[in-house]
Motif scaffolding. Sequence first.
Motif, PDB file in Angstrom:
ATOM      1  N   HIS A  37       0.865  -1.172   0.000  1.00 41.64           N
ATOM      2  CA  HIS A  37       0.000   0.000   0.000  1.00 41.64           C
ATOM      3  C   HIS A  37       0.908   1.230   0.000  1.00 41.64           C
ATOM      4  O   HIS A  37       2.107   1.133   0.276  1.00 41.64           O
ATOM      5  N   GLN A  39       0.889   5.751   0.851  1.00 42.31           N
ATOM      6  CA  GLN A  39       0.202   6.959   1.285  1.00 42.31           C
ATOM      7  C   GLN A  39       1.045   8.153   0.879  1.00 42.31           C
ATOM      8  O   GLN A  39       2.143   8.362   1.420  1.00 42.31           O
ATOM      9  N   ASN A  43      -2.819  12.423   1.030  1.00 41.71           N
ATOM     10  CA  ASN A  43      -3.715  11.381   0.511  1.00 41.71           C
ATOM     11  C   ASN A  43      -3.977  10.302   1.549  1.00 41.71           C
ATOM     12  O   ASN A  43      -3.222  10.153   2.511  1.00 41.71           O
ATOM     13  N   GLU A  44      -5.034   9.541   1.327  1.00 41.52           N
ATOM     14  CA  GLU A  44      -5.287   8.380   2.169  1.00 41.52           C
ATOM     15  C   GLU A  44      -4.443   7.203   1.675  1.00 41.52           C
ATOM     16  O   GLU A  44      -3.990   7.176   0.526  1.00 41.52           O
ATOM     17  N   ARG A  45      -4.270   6.239   2.560  1.00 40.65           N
ATOM     18  CA  ARG A  45      -3.525   5.046   2.168  1.00 40.65           C
ATOM     19  C   ARG A  45      -4.319   4.277   1.126  1.00 40.65           C
ATOM     20  O   ARG A  45      -5.534   4.111   1.257  1.00 40.65           O
ATOM     21  N   GLU A  46      -3.621   3.802   0.089  1.00 40.09           N
ATOM     22  CA  GLU A  46      -4.286   3.090  -0.994  1.00 40.09           C
ATOM     23  C   GLU A  46      -3.529   1.814  -1.324  1.00 40.09           C
ATOM     24  O   GLU A  46      -2.305   1.723  -1.141  1.00 40.09           O
ATOM     25  N   ALA A  60      -3.398  -1.588  -8.669  1.00 37.93           N
ATOM     26  CA  ALA A  60      -4.125  -0.346  -8.859  1.00 37.93           C
ATOM     27  C   ALA A  60      -3.961   0.084 -10.316  1.00 37.93           C
ATOM     28  O   ALA A  60      -2.908  -0.134 -10.924  1.00 37.93           O
TER      29      ALA A  60
END
Length: 120
Positions: A37, A39, A43-46, A60
């Motif tokens: 993941h 971040q 931004n939010e963690r993705e 992704a």
Amino acid sequence: QVQLVESGGGLVQPGGSLRLSCAASKNIFRINDMAWHRQGPGNERELVARISTTGSTNYADSVKGRFTISRDNAEKTVYLQMNSLKPEDTAVYYCYAHISLDTYRTTELWGRGTLVTVSS
């Protein structure tokens, strides 16, 4: 103690490559899915990429064709090969593992993160 330890982050120019590694504790009973993941600033963690025990992967959309996730089950290690890096890939990258503590219990582990900075 069970843990994940990442390595391989750093500063790279746009278009460059980096390879991240994440080593899990050798005393873990079984490692199931593993993932990376990230971040980025503000931004939010993705989720970046995930790999199952059998090697099936998903990515992704933003990294498809540029990043490759792989794992070495014997070494309990997961890798993220990142090519054609862009400034927007700048982020702290976190390793994730879904593990089995024994035959009945499972839990999730996160690494502390490794910083990747893409800049000229």
